[in-house]
Design an enzyme around this catalytic site. Sequence first.
Site, PDB file in Angstrom:
ATOM      1  N   ASP A   1      48.467   5.210  12.260  1.00  0.00           N
ATOM      2  CA  ASP A   1      48.539   5.869  11.202  1.00  0.00           C
ATOM      3  C   ASP A   1      48.239   4.967   9.923  1.00  0.00           C
ATOM      4  O   ASP A   1      48.620   5.557   8.886  1.00  0.00           O
ATOM      5  CB  ASP A   1      49.816   6.625  11.025  1.00  0.00           C
ATOM      6  CG  ASP A   1      51.110   5.799  11.346  1.00  0.00           C
ATOM      7  OD1 ASP A   1      50.956   4.444  11.148  1.00  0.00           O
ATOM      8  OD2 ASP A   1      52.176   6.168  11.252  1.00  0.00           O
TER       9      ASP A   1
ATOM     10  N   LYS B   1      65.625  -3.679   6.060  1.00  0.00           N
ATOM     11  CA  LYS B   1      66.086  -2.725   5.189  1.00  0.00           C
ATOM     12  C   LYS B   1      67.249  -3.368   4.146  1.00  0.00           C
ATOM     13  O   LYS B   1      68.394  -3.030   4.268  1.00  0.00           O
ATOM     14  CB  LYS B   1      66.493  -1.405   5.522  1.00  0.00           C
ATOM     15  CG  LYS B   1      65.293  -0.526   6.119  1.00  0.00           C
ATOM     16  CD  LYS B   1      65.736   0.757   6.820  1.00  0.00           C
ATOM     17  CE  LYS B   1      64.677   1.564   7.209  1.00  0.00           C
ATOM     18  NZ  LYS B   1      64.763   3.009   7.410  1.00  0.00           N
TER      19      LYS B   1
END
Length: 237
Positions: free
Chosen positions: A105, A158
């Site tokens: 993608d 994160k």
Amino acid sequence: MKAVIPAAGRGTRLRPLTDDRPKALVDVAGTPLLTHGLERLADLDVSAFVIVVGYRKEAIIDHYGDEFAGVPITYVHQREPKGLADAALRAESEVDGDFLVFNGDNVMLGDLDAVVERQRTDGVDATLVVDEVSRDEAAETGVFVTDDDGRLDAVVEKPDDPPSTRVLTGLFGFDPEIFHACHLVQPSNRGQYELTDAIDLFLRAGRRVETVPFDGQRVNVNTPADRDRAASLVGQS
């Protein structure tokens, strides 16, 4: 060197564009999303494509057939979207040497030769193509801490206070031993088998993991707005 391309996702955030087609075949500037990646990989003279399919896999297989730009294609099936480490494992039986992984993608414009050159360097077990982003964006993804020579020291997923603003671009080079690390990965809090966790295990095992900077522009296509940004980027090239 073969290229493994995960392209099994449903593309839920791209709806309604994916209501009647897989994410890989969503139109970006008049061309299917996956084609942009295959074109870039063909430029790297890869020996074969191994495409990981899942959602509406028949549409992808029918569209591309058994070769692209003269490069043979093999398809492997990921029954459920369980993360990139799981997707890579679907291709294990098709890989017999160092290989690339390219997220299907991604739309990337720029020089990608460095990842192949670095992965072919003696003693290098994995090569990660990384990009500099803002601190806010870095806090939303995995960041990488490297030494002055670009060798990976740590992976932080994160972080609230990012120790680095270097993030993955979705292009990797690996020694086949990465599959062993993928087998050892446990599901994350998202229930996914994360490729970053496999890379961290690889690093802890003493493997030599290096990074190369991405010199170009890229869009990871997850939403209709991303698709529009990618189309604009392609139109500028």
